[in-house]
Design a protein around this motif. Structure first.
Motif, PDB file in Angstrom:
ATOM      1  N   ASP A  45       0.827  -1.212   0.000  1.00 48.40           N
ATOM      2  CA  ASP A  45       0.000   0.000   0.000  1.00 48.40           C
ATOM      3  C   ASP A  45       0.858   1.256   0.000  1.00 48.40           C
ATOM      4  O   ASP A  45       0.564   2.220  -0.725  1.00 48.40           O
ATOM      5  CB  ASP A  45      -0.938   0.007   1.202  1.00 48.40           C
ATOM      6  CG  ASP A  45      -2.116  -0.944   1.020  1.00 48.40           C
ATOM      7  OD1 ASP A  45      -2.564  -1.133  -0.123  1.00 48.40           O
ATOM      8  OD2 ASP A  45      -2.587  -1.505   2.032  1.00 48.40           O
ATOM      9  N   LEU A  80      -3.546  -6.259  -7.200  1.00 41.84           N
ATOM     10  CA  LEU A  80      -4.768  -5.699  -7.782  1.00 41.84           C
ATOM     11  C   LEU A  80      -5.672  -5.083  -6.716  1.00 41.84           C
ATOM     12  O   LEU A  80      -6.275  -4.024  -6.932  1.00 41.84           O
ATOM     13  CB  LEU A  80      -5.510  -6.777  -8.565  1.00 41.84           C
ATOM     14  CG  LEU A  80      -4.792  -7.276  -9.830  1.00 41.84           C
ATOM     15  CD1 LEU A  80      -5.493  -8.519 -10.383  1.00 41.84           C
ATOM     16  CD2 LEU A  80      -4.722  -6.186 -10.888  1.00 41.84           C
ATOM     17  N   ASP A  81      -5.758  -5.716  -5.560  1.00 46.42           N
ATOM     18  CA  ASP A  81      -6.544  -5.158  -4.463  1.00 46.42           C
ATOM     19  C   ASP A  81      -5.952  -3.832  -3.996  1.00 46.42           C
ATOM     20  O   ASP A  81      -6.683  -2.850  -3.751  1.00 46.42           O
ATOM     21  CB  ASP A  81      -6.601  -6.133  -3.288  1.00 46.42           C
ATOM     22  CG  ASP A  81      -7.487  -7.341  -3.564  1.00 46.42           C
ATOM     23  OD1 ASP A  81      -8.272  -7.297  -4.530  1.00 46.42           O
ATOM     24  OD2 ASP A  81      -7.378  -8.335  -2.808  1.00 46.42           O
ATOM     25  N   GLU A  83      -4.092  -1.828  -5.746  1.00 46.25           N
ATOM     26  CA  GLU A  83      -4.255  -0.831  -6.803  1.00 46.25           C
ATOM     27  C   GLU A  83      -5.642  -0.201  -6.756  1.00 46.25           C
ATOM     28  O   GLU A  83      -5.803   1.005  -7.011  1.00 46.25           O
ATOM     29  CB  GLU A  83      -4.014  -1.485  -8.166  1.00 46.25           C
ATOM     30  CG  GLU A  83      -2.551  -1.809  -8.425  1.00 46.25           C
ATOM     31  CD  GLU A  83      -2.356  -2.660  -9.669  1.00 46.25           C
ATOM     32  OE1 GLU A  83      -3.248  -2.654 -10.535  1.00 46.25           O
ATOM     33  OE2 GLU A  83      -1.312  -3.325  -9.771  1.00 46.25           O
ATOM     34  N   GLU A  84      -6.647  -1.004  -6.433  1.00 50.52           N
ATOM     35  CA  GLU A  84      -8.003  -0.458  -6.314  1.00 50.52           C
ATOM     36  C   GLU A  84      -8.067   0.558  -5.189  1.00 50.52           C
ATOM     37  O   GLU A  84      -8.669   1.636  -5.332  1.00 50.52           O
ATOM     38  CB  GLU A  84      -9.002  -1.581  -6.076  1.00 50.52           C
ATOM     39  CG  GLU A  84     -10.440  -1.102  -6.037  1.00 50.52           C
ATOM     40  CD  GLU A  84     -11.448  -2.230  -5.983  1.00 50.52           C
ATOM     41  OE1 GLU A  84     -12.657  -1.932  -6.027  1.00 50.52           O
ATOM     42  OE2 GLU A  84     -11.025  -3.401  -5.898  1.00 50.52           O
ATOM     43  N   ARG A  85      -7.430   0.255  -4.066  1.00 52.06           N
ATOM     44  CA  ARG A  85      -7.422   1.189  -2.943  1.00 52.06           C
ATOM     45  C   ARG A  85      -6.668   2.475  -3.289  1.00 52.06           C
ATOM     46  O   ARG A  85      -7.049   3.565  -2.860  1.00 52.06           O
ATOM     47  CB  ARG A  85      -6.782   0.531  -1.710  1.00 52.06           C
ATOM     48  CG  ARG A  85      -7.591  -0.614  -1.126  1.00 52.06           C
ATOM     49  CD  ARG A  85      -7.047  -1.036   0.221  1.00 52.06           C
ATOM     50  NE  ARG A  85      -5.721  -1.654   0.139  1.00 52.06           N
ATOM     51  CZ  ARG A  85      -5.505  -2.947  -0.063  1.00 52.06           C
ATOM     52  NH1 ARG A  85      -6.544  -3.770  -0.226  1.00 52.06           N
ATOM     53  NH2 ARG A  85      -4.281  -3.433  -0.102  1.00 52.06           N
ATOM     54  N   GLY A  87      -6.193   3.708  -6.363  1.00 49.26           N
ATOM     55  CA  GLY A  87      -6.670   4.387  -7.561  1.00 49.26           C
ATOM     56  C   GLY A  87      -5.714   4.312  -8.729  1.00 49.26           C
ATOM     57  O   GLY A  87      -5.713   5.197  -9.597  1.00 49.26           O
ATOM     58  N   ARG A  89      -4.424   3.473 -12.271  1.00 45.89           N
ATOM     59  CA  ARG A  89      -5.256   3.393 -13.474  1.00 45.89           C
ATOM     60  C   ARG A  89      -4.782   2.359 -14.493  1.00 45.89           C
ATOM     61  O   ARG A  89      -5.543   2.009 -15.399  1.00 45.89           O
ATOM     62  CB  ARG A  89      -5.344   4.758 -14.157  1.00 45.89           C
ATOM     63  CG  ARG A  89      -4.106   5.180 -14.925  1.00 45.89           C
ATOM     64  CD  ARG A  89      -4.324   6.504 -15.646  1.00 45.89           C
ATOM     65  NE  ARG A  89      -3.255   6.765 -16.612  1.00 45.89           N
ATOM     66  CZ  ARG A  89      -3.292   6.413 -17.882  1.00 45.89           C
ATOM     67  NH1 ARG A  89      -4.346   5.760 -18.359  1.00 45.89           N
ATOM     68  NH2 ARG A  89      -2.290   6.692 -18.694  1.00 45.89           N
ATOM     69  N   HIS A  91      -2.448  -1.338 -15.093  1.00 42.61           N
ATOM     70  CA  HIS A  91      -1.648  -2.476 -14.626  1.00 42.61           C
ATOM     71  C   HIS A  91      -1.019  -3.156 -15.837  1.00 42.61           C
ATOM     72  O   HIS A  91      -1.716  -3.566 -16.769  1.00 42.61           O
ATOM     73  CB  HIS A  91      -2.521  -3.477 -13.862  1.00 42.61           C
ATOM     74  CG  HIS A  91      -1.753  -4.626 -13.283  1.00 42.61           C
ATOM     75  ND1 HIS A  91      -1.395  -4.701 -11.955  1.00 42.61           N
ATOM     76  CD2 HIS A  91      -1.253  -5.757 -13.860  1.00 42.61           C
ATOM     77  CE1 HIS A  91      -0.724  -5.823 -11.733  1.00 42.61           C
ATOM     78  NE2 HIS A  91      -0.631  -6.480 -12.883  1.00 42.61           N
ATOM     79  N   ALA A 120      -9.909  -7.933 -13.619  1.00 41.40           N
ATOM     80  CA  ALA A 120      -9.902  -7.056 -12.444  1.00 41.40           C
ATOM     81  C   ALA A 120     -10.786  -5.820 -12.589  1.00 41.40           C
ATOM     82  O   ALA A 120     -11.058  -5.129 -11.601  1.00 41.40           O
ATOM     83  CB  ALA A 120      -8.465  -6.621 -12.137  1.00 41.40           C
ATOM     84  N   ARG A 122     -10.099  -3.053 -14.433  1.00 44.56           N
ATOM     85  CA  ARG A 122      -9.410  -1.787 -14.678  1.00 44.56           C
ATOM     86  C   ARG A 122      -8.579  -1.910 -15.948  1.00 44.56           C
ATOM     87  O   ARG A 122      -8.488  -2.968 -16.541  1.00 44.56           O
ATOM     88  CB  ARG A 122      -8.537  -1.392 -13.479  1.00 44.56           C
ATOM     89  CG  ARG A 122      -7.384  -2.323 -13.182  1.00 44.56           C
ATOM     90  CD  ARG A 122      -6.551  -1.802 -12.018  1.00 44.56           C
ATOM     91  NE  ARG A 122      -7.370  -1.607 -10.842  1.00 44.56           N
ATOM     92  CZ  ARG A 122      -7.620  -2.562  -9.960  1.00 44.56           C
ATOM     93  NH1 ARG A 122      -7.110  -3.761 -10.118  1.00 44.56           N
ATOM     94  NH2 ARG A 122      -8.376  -2.332  -8.911  1.00 44.56           N
ATOM     95  N   TRP A 124      -5.589  -2.395 -18.483  1.00 47.31           N
ATOM     96  CA  TRP A 124      -4.503  -3.353 -18.352  1.00 47.31           C
ATOM     97  C   TRP A 124      -3.764  -3.510 -19.670  1.00 47.31           C
ATOM     98  O   TRP A 124      -4.279  -3.203 -20.751  1.00 47.31           O
ATOM     99  CB  TRP A 124      -5.019  -4.716 -17.899  1.00 47.31           C
ATOM    100  CG  TRP A 124      -6.065  -5.305 -18.817  1.00 47.31           C
ATOM    101  CD1 TRP A 124      -7.408  -5.038 -18.797  1.00 47.31           C
ATOM    102  CD2 TRP A 124      -5.848  -6.219 -19.907  1.00 47.31           C
ATOM    103  NE1 TRP A 124      -8.051  -5.746 -19.792  1.00 47.31           N
ATOM    104  CE2 TRP A 124      -7.127  -6.475 -20.487  1.00 47.31           C
ATOM    105  CE3 TRP A 124      -4.732  -6.859 -20.429  1.00 47.31           C
ATOM    106  CZ2 TRP A 124      -7.291  -7.338 -21.570  1.00 47.31           C
ATOM    107  CZ3 TRP A 124      -4.904  -7.721 -21.504  1.00 47.31           C
ATOM    108  CH2 TRP A 124      -6.149  -7.956 -22.064  1.00 47.31           C
TER     109      TRP A 124
END
Length: 244
Positions: A45, A80-81, A83-85, A87, A89, A91, A120, A122, A124
């Motif tokens: 994170d 991936l989790d 990256e969602e937290r 933001g 854009r 991967h 996922a 988003r 990629w």
């Protein structure tokens, strides 16, 4: 752009970070040695905070089928989790030409990784590369039986890691592909022929034989299992230039 390179201390990762920084981007090295462990999630994170893109060029420390599947699915899921937290854009993942064409355990794990990225939700990009010039001796060592190297006489199109790093740099700094780019070297030859040339260049006198029953990551290969079948990005570095 802030671009986090997972596996940024490795063969491709270190070159990629250098290319990104030379182009004026904030290339961040993320690896266990820098406090980022994608298997446990430690440091992920913090590393991804404020990142525009993540490039995953990491590799499993073990090539055993179960270990490599666990590594790529667990680490990719955690990334991936995170990256969602954060933001993030885009991967980008470095994979292998032929992941969807053999039953080799390592390639099955890479295909599972690719699928996680695609599912996922988003943007990629997947960059599939052929085998690197740099790994010729490693391939030979893993294919040696009683002092003789056994390799399948199939098409082979190895590439320099520098060409792969450049391709990945271009992809991550551009618009997401939402697709797959394949990268291969400029020359196609036989698998056994290439390794024979590579060992000779290193004054390694082992005999190399063309063996149709020889496997690659434990799998039998068809003629075009591990080379591009359609359009691909052609590397610039020839074997003669690399080995000379």
């Amino acid at each position: 752009m802030k671009i986090v390179v997972i596996g940024g201390t490795g063969l491709v990762g270190s070159q990629l970070v250098a290319l990104l920084r030379e182009a004026g981007h904030d290339g961040v090295v993320a690896a266990p040695s820098t406090g980022v462990d994608t298997l446990t999630g430690a440091g992920v994170d913090d590393a991804l905070a404020g990142a525009d893109a993540v490039v995953d060029v990491s590799n499993s420390p073990s090539f055993a089928d179960d270990d490599v599947m666990r590594f790529f699915t667990t680490s990719t899921g955690r990334l991936l989790d995170a990256e969602e937290r954060a933001g993030v854009r885009h991967h980008v993942v470095l994979s292998i030409v032929g992941t969807d064409r053999t039953d080799a355990g390592y390639l099955r794990a890479k295909l599972a990784q690719e699928q996680l990225v695609q599912d996922a939700g988003r943007r990629w990009s997947i960059v599939r590369a052929t085998q690197f010039f740099e790994f010729a001796k490693t391939i030979a060592d893993g294919s040696t039986v009683d002092g003789v190297v056994h390799l399948p006489p199939v098409a082979f199109q190895p590439v320099a890691s520098t060409d792969v790093a450049r391709a990945v740099a271009d992809v991550v700094t551009g618009e997401p592909l939402d697709g797959i780019l394949e990268v291969a070297g400029p020359e196609r030859l036989r698998f056994d022929e290439f390794v024979r040339l590579a060992l000779a260049a290193q004054d390694d006198g082992r005999e190399v034989v063309a063996d149709p029953e020889a496997t690659y990551f434990g799998a039998l290969l068809d003629e075009d299992s591990i080379v591009p079948r359609g359009e691909f990005r052609r590397g610039e570095v020839t074997w003669a230039r690399f080995s000379g």
